[in-house]
Design a protein around this motif. Structure first.
Motif, PDB file in Angstrom:
ATOM      1  N   LYS A   2      21.051  55.703  73.008  1.00 47.14           N
ATOM      2  CA  LYS A   2      19.761  56.308  72.690  1.00 47.14           C
ATOM      3  C   LYS A   2      18.814  55.280  72.089  1.00 47.14           C
ATOM      4  N   TYR A   4      15.481  55.126  69.677  1.00 47.07           N
ATOM      5  CA  TYR A   4      14.808  55.956  68.674  1.00 47.07           C
ATOM      6  C   TYR A   4      13.356  55.545  68.457  1.00 47.07           C
ATOM      7  N   SER A  27      16.953  63.925  67.866  1.00 52.77           N
ATOM      8  CA  SER A  27      18.340  64.071  67.407  1.00 52.77           C
ATOM      9  C   SER A  27      18.427  64.292  65.889  1.00 52.77           C
ATOM     10  N   LYS A  60      21.705  44.714  62.556  1.00 48.67           N
ATOM     11  CA  LYS A  60      22.446  45.976  62.442  1.00 48.67           C
ATOM     12  C   LYS A  60      22.122  46.631  61.112  1.00 48.67           C
ATOM     13  N   GLU A  63      24.406  52.637  61.571  1.00 48.01           N
ATOM     14  CA  GLU A  63      24.848  52.825  62.963  1.00 48.01           C
ATOM     15  C   GLU A  63      23.737  52.508  63.969  1.00 48.01           C
ATOM     16  N   TYR A  64      22.700  51.780  63.529  1.00 52.44           N
ATOM     17  CA  TYR A  64      21.575  51.436  64.392  1.00 52.44           C
ATOM     18  C   TYR A  64      21.482  49.930  64.580  1.00 52.44           C
ATOM     19  N   ASP A  82      20.791  52.956  69.147  1.00 51.83           N
ATOM     20  CA  ASP A  82      22.148  53.051  68.616  1.00 51.83           C
ATOM     21  C   ASP A  82      22.939  51.816  69.059  1.00 51.83           C
ATOM     22  N   THR A  83      24.125  51.647  68.514  1.00 53.73           N
ATOM     23  CA  THR A  83      24.899  50.427  68.763  1.00 53.73           C
ATOM     24  C   THR A  83      25.443  50.343  70.184  1.00 53.73           C
ATOM     25  N   GLU A  84      25.491  51.465  70.908  1.00 47.54           N
ATOM     26  CA  GLU A  84      26.013  51.467  72.280  1.00 47.54           C
ATOM     27  C   GLU A  84      24.982  51.002  73.299  1.00 47.54           C
ATOM     28  N   TYR A  85      23.700  51.045  72.955  1.00 51.23           N
ATOM     29  CA  TYR A  85      22.653  50.713  73.914  1.00 51.23           C
ATOM     30  C   TYR A  85      22.714  49.217  74.225  1.00 51.23           C
TER      31      TYR A  85
END
Length: 198
Positions: A2, A4, A27, A60, A63-64, A82-85
């Motif tokens: 995601k 933001y 969210s 970092k 969690e962003y 987010d950390t997965e992007y």
């Protein structure tokens, strides 16, 4: 995955000046949204102030991940995700947005402009489009297709191995049947040869 926040900021000699920003705070609960937006705006400006010209960085925070790009002309962009992007997609987005922004908004206005006076409407569109990195970025889309193909290939190999084990059983059984058939043939032949003599 995601996104933001997406911000365009001018890095001044003493402080950063927010030129335009877009947020996707769906969210977060309704009552948290204004505080979260203020925090993202503050963090984006702070990161730009502390990043040197011509630099890309990822910071970092809980969690962003905050991805920042400060160009040599002090025009800067910040993406909070987010950390997965994927990091590469964030920097591709920043390159694209800053290039478009610099073509549409005169650089003389950057030091003194504010979000209300800047006429650049594409930020919300980019933020929405890049929510799915596979669709927005061609290389990520190709990588996802390769990953899917690899999964299908692994599934096929596994099914072939299972089939191979079953084929081995069938081969063993057919060899067994072959011996029995040969024995039956010999016995039948003997029986038939007796009948022919009579």
């Amino acid at each position: 995955m995601k996104l933001y926040s997406l911000s365009v900021i001018y890095k001044g000699s003493t402080k950063a000046n927010l030129l335009k920003a877009a947020y996707d705070l769906s969210s977060f609960s309704f009552f948290q949204r204004s505080s979260v937006q203020e925090f993202m705006t503050f963090t984006s400006a702070l990161i730009v102030e502390r990043t040197s010209q011509g630099t890309r960085a990822s910071v970092k925070e809980q969690e962003y991940l905050c991805h920042v790009y400060v160009r040599n002309d002090n025009l800067s962009g910040v993406v909070i995700a987010d950390t997965e992007y994927p990091q590469r997609v964030c920097f591709t987005l920043l390159d694209k947005v800053l290039e478009e922004f610099s073509r549409q908004v005169d650089s003389i206005d950057w030091p003194s402009a504010n979000p209300e006076t800047v006429n650049y409407k594409a930020l919300d569109i980019h933020l929405a489009k890049y929510q799915n990195p596979r669709e927005a970025d061609a290389m990520t889309k190709v990588q996802a297709e390769l990953d899917e193909t690899k999964i299908i290939l692994h599934n096929t190999m596994e099914s072939l191995l299972e089939r191979g084990e079953k084929l081995d059983d069938l081969v063993a059984k057919s060899e067994h049947l072959g011996n029995q058939s040969k024995a039956f043939y010999k016995t039948a032949r003997k029986q038939n040869s007796c009948c022919e003599i009579m």
